[in-house]
Design an enzyme around this catalytic site. Structure first.
Site, short mmCIF file in Angstrom:
data_model
loop_
_atom_site.label_atom_id
_atom_site.label_comp_id
_atom_site.label_asym_id
_atom_site.label_seq_id
_atom_site.Cartn_x
_atom_site.Cartn_y
_atom_site.Cartn_z
N ALA A 1 -42.59 -29.91 25.89
CA ALA A 1 -42.53 -31.34 26.18
C ALA A 1 -43.43 -32.06 25.19
CB ALA A 1 -43.01 -31.59 27.60
N GLY B 1 -40.50 -26.92 28.09
CA GLY B 1 -39.23 -27.65 28.13
C GLY B 1 -38.22 -27.06 27.16
N GLU C 1 -36.62 -24.32 28.84
CA GLU C 1 -35.75 -24.85 29.90
C GLU C 1 -34.42 -25.35 29.33
OE1 GLU C 1 -38.95 -27.32 31.62
OE2 GLU C 1 -38.50 -26.32 33.51
N GLU D 1 -46.74 -23.88 30.77
CA GLU D 1 -47.20 -25.03 31.56
C GLU D 1 -48.41 -24.73 32.41
OE1 GLU D 1 -44.11 -24.36 30.91
OE2 GLU D 1 -42.98 -26.21 30.64
#
Ligand code: NAD
Length: 689
Positions: free
Chosen positions: A63, A104, A107, A127
């Site tokens: 992210a 992310g 993901e 994370e």
């Protein structure tokens, strides 16, 4: 503004390419571009499959952390929406991974129908290291694709896996040798007609192992209890993965969101994110002209092959930099180099190094009994006894021996670098490089800036620190620099509290419960109670003198503030209790009940105060540097950010009030920091990055 995402066509394959240097972070414009690309694929009947790929050094590495906590991160399309849009694409989507697919990024890959990767790629969900969990379906898709055990390991520790490991776990469908794009497109051609599309969220097969063995979650918790102690995020990751096993996907993502938001609004995530930036900020040196170039360091000299000299040398050898190590006598030299070899062998026996690497590192070492052998070194680090006269003598000699431009450093823990520098004709080349013990392992390096240290010498030190994988913090010349100076009030108060009625185990427990790896007395026993002792057993002025006089020097003697058995397991010592009571009687002190809160106020609030004094004296560049010193040098729990960040979470008025309440007990040396008081009065924070 140009979009960081472009789409191109290769036959009937639509290629979505990200170009968002440096790491293709998934900021808003990247997310929007990906969604536009998928929509284009859905719309265009000629498109049969999609490849998502990134230019530059890596696939999406995570992210965009600068968006954290800002409205931008929630703005459509937010990451949870992006991944659903990818998974619901009506054509097969192939993620083509190189570099790092982190957070992310992974993901996005998990939401794609297929994943191909080059062997050097790394995949992970780090994370947890920022106090969070992968909140865009990661905790629900990862166990479905990679299996529950692998998902637990990856999410709760945050450690990445190699592409090969990922392939073995089923997280990667194909390893690509050669051109990634070309092979990814060929793969997409192969799977373009496969229906139904393999959606990670609909898979169930890999969850079965945990349904058959629900105890595996508790086993995992227990196996990692030490590592996870005090942290919220690992448990949240585990719970989210457990939900993936126990509940349907749709419920799982709702639970994941709930847990994510809980973490996001908590103090720990704030502390860990603050610390992430604090660490990066620490390498910035105030007052150094832009473009200052570092000096070339090709060869290092180390003086003293004791506890520190050996460990310091290993850092450079491991980084491929030759070291000449000088001792006074052959025996000490042999002992020192022997310990280095033993340490390398221990690493090799754990499989973390090959015998060849051990041989290579030791092959870069030149042991010597002659200071003159340091004449061709670009950096010389002195690590001899902590004695000013000895150090001055050595620096005087080095001034004659070292080549012009060589950097001369001292590893002193407390002594004045300017005084040492003054014995040379080149104080601009002198600085402190304060390593922490064990020096080959501890990440912290205090770079002590003398009054005359040249900017390029500082720049060199900071750059070299990175090369040997240390985190460097600039400190000014003050007794104990940043870290050890803050230990002083803690130690003074801890000893005083013993006299007033506390026990070593009570004080240590408060510190361990707070999250420190050990308390002040456990630390003293480990480091050696005799460090800095005057060595006269007849001169007994305090509890420490009394312990040293009866040979209770800590773990190395099997006795210190605690008794130790043969396996170095501690137990409370009746003898120490006797010594303490003896001192109380002599001092006419009646012991009283000491509360844990008083221990916190006297040993931790005083440290915060000392940190503020260091800051107001200009001996640290910024409060966050102090926090970096304490997290990396002394194991301050990162989920509390560091002493200065923690002070802000406690509230500065509460800290000042606590200190004032204890003022009479803090002794004549205590001085309340004006900076702390004024920040408290102005309702300002002391830590910021
Ligand atoms: P140590 O006693 O283990 O080693 C010092 C070594 O220096 C000895 O082997 C000694 O023979 C050698 N030596 C002394 N004079 C010398 C000379 N003139 N030429 C060559 N060799 C000489 O001490 P240490 O614990 O390694 O500490 C070294 C320095 O590092 C001190 O300044 C200390 O304050 C600092 N330091 C120590 C620690 C720690 O935890 N031990 C941590 C940080 C910094």
């Amino acid at each position: 503004m140009t979009t960081p995402i472009t789409t191109t066509r290769h036959g009937d394959v639509l290629i979505i390419t990200s170009n968002n240097p440096p790491v293709n972070a998934l900021g808003h414009s990247v997310r929007e571009g990906i969604v536009n690309g998928i929509e284009e694929a859905n719309r265009d009947a000629e498109v049969k499959a999609v490849v998502i790929i990134a230019e530059g050094q890596t696939f999406f590495a995570g992210a965009d952390i600068s968006e954290f906590g800002t409205p931008k991160s929630f703005e459509y399309p937010a990451l949870p929406q992006v991944v659903d849009i990818i998974e619901n694409c009506t054509k097969p989507v192939v993620a083509a991974i190189h570099g790092t697919a982190f957070g992310g990024g992974l993901e996005v890959a998990l939401a794609s129908h297929y994943r191909v990767a080059v062997p050097s790629a790394k995949l992970g969900v780090p994370e947890v290291k920022l106090g969070l969990l992968p909140g865009a379906g990661g905790t629900q898709r990862l166990p479905r694709v990679a299996g529950v055990r692998k998902a637990l390991e990856m999410a709760a520790t945050g450690n990445p896996v190699s592409a090969t490991e990922a392939y073995e776990a089923g997280l990667v469908d194909r390893l690509i040798e050669g051109d990634l794009l070309q092979h990814a497109v060929a793969f997409a051609e192969e799977v373009k007609d496969t229906r139904p599309l393999p959606k990670s969220s609909e898979r169930d097969d890999k969850l079965q192992e945990a349904r058959d063995d629900p105890g595996l979650f508790d086993e995992f918790r227990q196996a990692n209890a030490r590592k996870f102690r005090g942290f919220d995020a690992p448990e949240y990751n585990i719970r989210a993965i457990q939900t993936a096993v126990e509940k349907p996907y749709a419920e799982g993502v709702l639970e994941e969101r709930k847990l994510f938001l809980e973490l996001m609004s908590g103090t720990q995530a704030r502390a860990q994110q603050y610390f992430f930036f604090a660490e990066r900020k620490a390498s910035k040196i105030d007052g150094v002209p832009d473009g200052t170039r570092p000096r070339d360091i090709r060869k290092v000299g180390v003086i003293g092959a004791g506890t520190m000299g050996g460990g310091i040398s290993m850092n450079f050898l491991s980084a491929g930099i030759p070291v000449t190590i000088v001792e006074m006598q052959q025996e000490a030299l042999d002992r020192g180099t022997g310990v280095m070899l033993k340490n390398y062998q221990a690493t090799a026996s754990k499989g973390k190094m090959t015998q060849e690497q051990v041989g290579h590192a030791m092959g870069l070492l030149t042991p010597s009994l002659n200071l003159e052998d340091l004449a061709d070194c670009d950096l010389i680090i002195e690590a001899v006894f902590e004695n000013m006269d000895v150090k001055k003598d050595i620096f005087g000699k080095l001034d004659q021996i070292a080549k012009p431009g060589a950097i001369l450093a001292s590893n002193t823990s407390y002594l004045n670098i300017d005084e040492i520098a003054a014995t040379t004709s080149r104080p601009q080349d002198v600085l402190g490089l304060h390593f922490f013990s064990p020096a080959n392992i501890m990440k912290l390096l205090e770079v002590v800036r003398g009054a005359k240290t040249a900017p390029d010498v500082l720049v060199t030190a900071m750059q070299l620190a990175k090369k040997i994988r240390k985190v460097a913090v600039v400190a000014g010349v003050t007794y104990g620099f940043i870290g050890n100076r803050m230990l002083i009030p803690r130690q003074t108060q801890a000893m005083q509290l013993l006299l007033e009625g506390a026990t070593p185990q009570q004080i240590d427990k408060v510190h361990v419960d707070f999250g420190m790896p050990m308390g002040p007395f456990q630390m003293a026993d480990l480091a050696g109670v005799d460090i800095g002792w005057h060595r006269d057993p007849t001169r007994i002025e305090n509890i420490r003198d009394a312990l040293c006089a009866v040979d209770r020097w800590g773990q190395k003697k099997g006795a210190g503030f605690y008794d130790y058995d043969e396996k170095r397991r501690p137990s409370p010592s009746p003898k120490v209790q006797e010594i303490i009571e003896d001192f109380r009687a002599k001092a006419g002190v009646t012991p009283r009940e000491i509360t844990d809160q008083e221990i916190i106020e006297r040993t931790l609030y005083t440290m915060v105060n000392e940190g503020a004094l260091i800051l107001e004296g200009g001996f640290a560049q910024r409060a966050s540097d102090i926090d970096v010193v304490w997290v990396y040098g002394y194991g301050w729990p990162v989920y509390r950010g560091g002493p200065m960040f923690w002070a802000d979470t406690e509230g500065l008025p509460k800290i000042v009030e606590g200190l004032k309440r204890q003022l009479d007990r803090l002794g004549p040396d205590f001085r309340l920091s004006q900076l702390l008081v004024s920040k408290a009065e102005a309702s300002e924070k002391i830590s910021k990055v």
